[in-house]
Design an enzyme around this catalytic site. Structure first.
Site, PDB file in Angstrom:
ATOM      1  N   ARG A 255       0.794  -1.320  -0.010  1.00  0.00           N
ATOM      2  CA  ARG A 255      -0.016   0.056   0.123  1.00  0.00           C
ATOM      3  C   ARG A 255       0.731   1.202  -0.064  1.00  0.00           C
ATOM      4  O   ARG A 255       0.947   2.034  -1.068  1.00  0.00           O
ATOM      5  CB  ARG A 255      -0.997  -0.096   1.298  1.00  0.00           C
ATOM      6  CG  ARG A 255      -2.345   1.041   1.048  1.00  0.00           C
ATOM      7  CD  ARG A 255      -2.019   2.525   1.308  1.00  0.00           C
ATOM      8  NE  ARG A 255      -1.484   2.622   2.698  1.00  0.00           N
ATOM      9  CZ  ARG A 255      -1.127   3.692   3.176  1.00  0.00           C
ATOM     10  NH1 ARG A 255      -0.999   4.805   2.331  1.00  0.00           N
ATOM     11  NH2 ARG A 255      -0.597   4.036   4.339  1.00  0.00           N
TER      12      ARG A 255
ATOM     13  N   GLU B 257      -3.971  10.943  10.352  1.00  0.00           N
ATOM     14  CA  GLU B 257      -2.965  11.440   9.474  1.00  0.00           C
ATOM     15  C   GLU B 257      -2.318  13.013   9.731  1.00  0.00           C
ATOM     16  O   GLU B 257      -3.067  13.786  10.414  1.00  0.00           O
ATOM     17  CB  GLU B 257      -3.802  11.839   8.030  1.00  0.00           C
ATOM     18  CG  GLU B 257      -3.004  12.192   7.040  1.00  0.00           C
ATOM     19  CD  GLU B 257      -3.982  12.548   5.639  1.00  0.00           C
ATOM     20  OE1 GLU B 257      -3.144  12.571   4.579  1.00  0.00           O
ATOM     21  OE2 GLU B 257      -4.978  12.548   5.724  1.00  0.00           O
TER      22      GLU B 257
END
Length: 507
Positions: free
Chosen positions: A14, A144
Site C-alpha cells: 500500500r 494523518e
C-alpha cells in the site's frame, strides 16, 4: 523476564507502492503477500487503498480469497476513508475484514482540507466505525499528519484520542506522514500519549525524509509503541518508509526487552523479490540487504577474519540467508584470494599465489570488482602465461568498427627486440588483427599455425563488464595446441591468446 511482543505491519503493497513509478500487478501483489505472511511471518499486511481502481479491487480480491482459505484474513488490511460507507461497501465486495480508517491527526489538515470542526469529524468517524462493526469489519484508525498535530495542535490530538479511546477500535496508528520528526520528538510524543492511555494499542508509522526512519522507530519503541509499520527495502513516497530489514536487525540486537516474530532468514529473499517486481534497485550499500554489506574488500580484513574473526560483528550474514564475501580487486591481498580459493576448493603454491595476486591487482585497476567466479580463469591465464619465454610482445593496436565499412586495425609488435607496424582490414576486428600479424610474419618468412577453433566463456551469472576468457585452438604441421586470453573485452582477450600463440611458436 517477559518480553513485550511488537506487532509488525508491512505496508509495502500500500504505502510502499506509492514509490514513484511503482505499480505491482495483481499477481505480483499476491506473491508478495504470501511471502510476507507465510515466510517472513509479519503480523499484518496493508495491501491497498479502497476505491482506487478496478485493477486494485481485483488484486485485493485475489489476496483476500487466498488469505481466507489459509487462515490469514484477519491479518490483511485495507486503507479506507470517512466517506459515508463507500469504502466499507468496496471492502465487502473485495472480501476484506480489517479497515485502516484514514482520519485527521492535525487541526491544520482538519480545518483547511476537510473544512470541518473536530465535533463534525468525530461524528462522521464514529458513524464509519459503527457501520464497519455492523458489517463485521474490524477498525484501526490512522491519525494523518499526527506528527504535525503534536507539534502545532496538541490539544486537538488529545481531544481526538479521548474521543477515539471510547470507540470500538483495535489499534490507533500514529504516522509521521511527512517524515518531519526527530528521534527525541518521536520519544516525547509517543511517551506522553502512552502514559495517558497505557491500555490502548498504538502503532508508529515512520517516514525517512531526514534519514531518521530507523532512529525514530527505536525511540518510539522505547516510549512504549506497541506496533510498527515498515516496508520492504524502505519503499514508499518521497524518501520512503522505515525499512524492514534494518529495523528488525536493530530490535533483535539492541532491544532485549522486545521481541518480533519476523523471520530474519528470509529478509534478503523477500527484498530481492520486491526489487525484481518493483524495478527499484537496492543500493549496494543498503544495510543488511545491500550487495556490498557483507563483502570485505581490504586484504587486512580478510586476514583478520582468518585470525579469530577479528572483523566480525553480531550482524552476521548467515542470519539473513547470506554469506560473507571477499572482494577481489586492486585492494585485495593474499588473504582475500585465499578465502575465495577455499570456497572454490582450490590450492596454489605460494609462488603461484603471488602471481595471481598481482594479476588481480592489475585487473582491479581496469575493472572495479573481480568475482570469485573469475578466479579459475585468472589462475589458468596466469599460470599458462609463464610457461614460455616472452620473445614477442604486442605493444599497441587500434581496432576500428564502423557501420558500412570493413573493420580495420593498426598494430605495433616487437619480435626479438625489433618493432614492426602494420595495417590491415578483415571481416571482423580480430580477423583484421590476424591479417596484420600474417603480413608481418610473411615479411619475416615465418609461418602462422591455422586457427581451427575459437571459444568464448564468461563466468556464470556475470554482467556486461564480466571477465571474458577466449580459448583458441591452433594447428601447425608439428602439433595442435590451445592458448587462452583473459580480459573484460572479448576482442582483447582473443589478442592476448594470440600473443601467447606467437611466443609458443617462436620458442
Amino acid at each position: 523476564m517477559t518480553l513485550k511482543k511488537i506487532e509488525i505491519m508491512d505496508t509495502t503493497l500500500r504505502d510502499g507502492e506509492q514509490t514513484s513509478g511503482v505499480s505491482f500487478s495483481a499477481s505480483e501483489k499476491l506473491n508478495i503477500a504470501k511471502l510476507l505472511l507465510e515466510e517472513l511471518k509479519v503480523d499484518r499486511i496493508e495491501i491497498a487503498s479502497a476505491r482506487v481502481s478496478v485493477g486494485e479491487f481485483q488484486a485485493v480480491k485475489g489476496i483476500t480469497n487466498w488469505a481466507n482459505a489459509h487462515g490469514y484474513l484477519n491479518q490483511v488490511e485495507v486503507l479506507t476513508f470517512v466517506d459515508n460507507g463507500v469504502s466499507i461497501n468496496w471492502m465487502l465486495e473485495a472480501g476484506a475484514k480489517v479497515q485502516n480508517l484514514l482520519t485527521k491527526g492535525s487541526l491544520n489538515h482538519l480545518t483547511y482540507q476537510l473544512k470541518k470542526t473536530p465535533s463534525q469529524h468525530f461524528k462522521e468517524i464514529s458513524e464509519s466505525i459503527l457501520l464497519a462493526t455492523q458489517k463485521g469489519i474490524k477498525t484501526n484508525v490512522y491519525l494523518e499528519d499526527w506528527s504535525n498535530g503534536m507539534r502545532n495542535s496538541k490539544d486537538y490530538v488529545f481531544e481526538y484520542l479521548e474521543f477515539i479511546s471510547k470507540q470500538p477500535v483495535e489499534r490507533i496508528m500514529l504516522p509521521d506522514t511527512l517524515g518531519i520528526l526527530t528521534p527525541w520528538e518521536s520519544y516525547e510524543f509517543v511517551s506522553v500519549i502512552k502514559t495517558k492511555y497505557p491500555h490502548l494499542h498504538f502503532d508508529f508509522h515512520a517516514h525517512n525524509d531526514y534519514d531518521f526512519g530507523v532512529a525514530n522507530v527505536v525511540e518510539a519503541l522505547k516510549a512504549g509503541a506497541d506496533g510498527l509499520h515498515l516496508t520492504v527495502n524502505g519503499m514508499g513516497e518521497r524518501a520512503g518508509n522505515a525499512p524492514m530489514a534494518s529495523t528488525i536487525a536493530v530490535i533483535n540486537d539492541f532491544m532485549p526487552t522486545l521481541k518480533v516474530g519476523v523471520n530474519e532468514k528470509v529478509l534478503y529473499t523477500v527484498s530481492k523479490l520486491v526489487e525484481t517486481f518493483s524495478g527499484v534497485m537496492i543500493p549496494a550499500n543498503k544495510p543488511v540487504i545491500g550487495a556490498n554489506v557483507f563483502t570485505q574488500t581490504a586484504g587486512i580484513h580478510a586476514d583478520g577474519d582468518n585470525k579469530k574473526n577479528l572483523y566480525f560483528s553480531n550482524l552476521l550474514p548467515e542470519r539473513f540467508g547470506r554469506t560473507r564475501q571477499y572482494a577481489l580487486g586492486k585492494a585485495s591481498g593474499k588473504a582475500n584470494i585465499l578465502k575465495n580459493l577455499q570456497e572454490l576448493g582450490l590450492q596454489l603454491k605460494d609462488e603461484d599465489l603471488k602471481k595471481v595476486t598481482q594479476r588481480i591487482i592489475e585487473l582491479g585497476d581496469k575493472k572495479e570488482v573481480v568475482t570469485k567466479e573469475d578466479l579459475p580463469y585468472i589462475i589458468s591465464d596466469v599460470l599458462d602465461s609463464h610457461s614460455y619465454e616472452e620473445k614477442i610482445k604486442v605493444d599497441s593496436y587500434v581496432l576500428t568498427h564502423a557501420k558500412g565499412l570493413r573493420p580495420s586495425t593498426s598494430i605495433s609488435i616487437t619480435i626479438e627486440g625489433k618493432t614492426f607496424e602494420e595495417n590491415a582490414q578483415g571481416d571482423g576486428q580480430f580477423d583484421a588483427f590476424m591479417n596484420a600479424i600474417r603480413s608481418i610474419f610473411r615479411k619475416k618468412k615465418l609461418i602462422l599455425p591455422d586457427l581451427i577453433d575459437y571459444a568464448v566463456r564468461i563466468p556464470p551469472g556475470s554482467h556486461s563488464d564480466a571477465l571474458c576468457e577466449t580459448i583458441i585452438t591452433w594447428k601447425s604441421p608439428e602439433k595442435e595446441f590451445k592458448t587462452r586470453g583473459l580480459d573484460s573485452d572479448q576482442t582483447v582477450s582473443a589478442i592476448k591468446a594470440t600473443e601467447k600463440m606467437l611466443n609458443i611458436i617462436i620458442n
